[in-house]
Design a protein around this motif. Structure first.
Motif, short mmCIF file in Angstrom:
data_model
loop_
_atom_site.label_atom_id
_atom_site.label_comp_id
_atom_site.label_asym_id
_atom_site.label_seq_id
_atom_site.Cartn_x
_atom_site.Cartn_y
_atom_site.Cartn_z
N VAL A 186 41.78 -27.14 -47.19
CA VAL A 186 40.39 -27.60 -47.21
C VAL A 186 40.25 -28.69 -48.27
O VAL A 186 40.91 -28.65 -49.32
CB VAL A 186 39.38 -26.45 -47.48
N SER A 187 39.39 -29.65 -47.98
CA SER A 187 39.14 -30.76 -48.89
C SER A 187 37.71 -30.68 -49.39
O SER A 187 36.78 -30.51 -48.60
CB SER A 187 39.36 -32.11 -48.20
N ILE A 188 37.54 -30.81 -50.70
CA ILE A 188 36.21 -30.88 -51.29
C ILE A 188 36.02 -32.29 -51.83
O ILE A 188 36.82 -32.77 -52.63
CB ILE A 188 36.05 -29.86 -52.43
N LYS A 189 34.96 -32.93 -51.38
CA LYS A 189 34.72 -34.33 -51.73
C LYS A 189 33.42 -34.47 -52.51
O LYS A 189 32.39 -33.91 -52.13
CB LYS A 189 34.67 -35.18 -50.45
N ASP A 190 33.48 -35.20 -53.61
CA ASP A 190 32.32 -35.62 -54.41
C ASP A 190 31.68 -34.53 -55.25
O ASP A 190 30.60 -34.74 -55.80
CB ASP A 190 31.24 -36.26 -53.52
N SER A 191 32.33 -33.39 -55.41
CA SER A 191 31.74 -32.37 -56.29
C SER A 191 31.76 -32.83 -57.75
O SER A 191 30.95 -32.38 -58.56
CB SER A 191 32.46 -31.03 -56.15
N HIS A 192 32.68 -33.74 -58.08
CA HIS A 192 32.73 -34.24 -59.46
C HIS A 192 31.53 -35.11 -59.80
O HIS A 192 31.23 -35.33 -60.98
CB HIS A 192 34.02 -35.07 -59.67
N LYS A 193 30.81 -35.58 -58.76
CA LYS A 193 29.60 -36.36 -59.00
C LYS A 193 28.41 -35.46 -59.31
O LYS A 193 27.40 -35.92 -59.84
CB LYS A 193 29.29 -37.24 -57.79
N VAL A 194 28.52 -34.19 -58.95
CA VAL A 194 27.47 -33.22 -59.25
C VAL A 194 27.68 -32.66 -60.66
O VAL A 194 26.75 -32.61 -61.47
CB VAL A 194 27.45 -32.08 -58.21
N LEU A 195 28.90 -32.23 -60.94
CA LEU A 195 29.22 -31.76 -62.29
C LEU A 195 30.40 -32.58 -62.80
O LEU A 195 31.55 -32.35 -62.40
CB LEU A 195 29.56 -30.27 -62.30
N GLY A 196 30.11 -33.53 -63.67
CA GLY A 196 31.14 -34.40 -64.19
C GLY A 196 31.73 -33.86 -65.48
O GLY A 196 31.35 -32.80 -65.98
#
Length: 240
Positions: A186-196
């Motif tokens: 599974v790939s998770i995309k852009d969660s680092h933009k929510v919690l950096g």
């Protein structure tokens, strides 16, 4: 515009989100442990799903899911995911849609509330400094990884903080071999933009959860390196 959103969000983050998050974490942790002891760990796990969804709603974080048709609900998997931020936990717990156990470092067993609840629900604590101890923990957990209950691992070993993956740790997929289960990438995309990175660097945002077709590990019984590369390539393909 981003700067305006940032400053408008700060009072909400500290005055509303944080108190709500603490309250719902306590509530869900206590009920997860209680229902696991009174009924079954699978029932207790529903409070983990509730915790993840409430946390996503109050952030707010919108999660889009693709590829759910690739999951057989009766099949157990070793779910392998990239790891961008702590919010990956909410993405997977709240939106993957299957029952699973986390593979967690043993230090988290002592986390207030969450550690105790995780133990009662049946999550797997391993000593990452000892391969022998880690394998023993997996062996002990085998009885819980069956009948549609899966296990989740983050083979990168640490958070990347971006849509660029770091190299998988050697031997990270040995769990799949030990359990003799197919891998569900599974790939998770852009969660680092929510919690950096940084202290409580939280912002509202959108993330994607992409579920790929399972990988049959029996095709790679004599080549773990090729299996690791195949899995990483599949996950990375959705992050371009």
């Amino acid at each position: 515009m981003k700067r305006i959103i940032f400053w408008l969000y700060q009072p909400y983050k500290y005055l509303i989100f944080f108190p709500l998050f603490v309250a719902e974490t306590i509530f869900c942790s206590l009920n997860a442990a209680l229902f696991s002891m009174l009924f079954a760990p699978r029932i207790g796990s529903y409070f983990g799903v509730l915790w993840a969804k409430i946390s996503s709603w109050i952030t707010p974080m919108l999660v889009t899911v693709k590829g759910r048709e690739n999951i057989d609900p009766k099949q157990s998997y070793v779910v392998v995911s990239n790891h961008q931020s702590a919010y990956d936990i909410f993405v997977l717990y709240g939106y993957l849609g299957i029952d699973f156990k986390w593979v967690m470092k043993k230090e988290l067993r002592n986390a207030p509330g969450i550690g105790w609840a995780s133990e009662k629900v049946g999550h797997i604590f391993i000593d990452r400094t000892s391969a022998r101890s880690a394998i023993h923990s997996i062996e002990a957990a085998k009885k819980n990884i069956c009948n549609g209950t899966s296990v989740v691992i983050f083979p990168e070993g640490t958070r990347s903080g971006s849509n660029q993956m770091t190299r998988f740790q050697k031997g990270a997929l040995q769990i799949a071999s030990e359990l003799d289960l197919p891998i569900l990438p599974v790939s998770i995309k852009d969660s680092h933009k929510v919690l950096g990175k940084g202290f409580f660097n939280l912002m509202p945002g959108r993330t994607q959860l992409i579920i790929h077709q399972p990988i049959n590990i029996k095709e790679y019984t004599e080549n773990h390196d090729e299996l690791m590369q195949k899995t990483q390539t599949v996950i990375a393909s959705a992050l371009q």
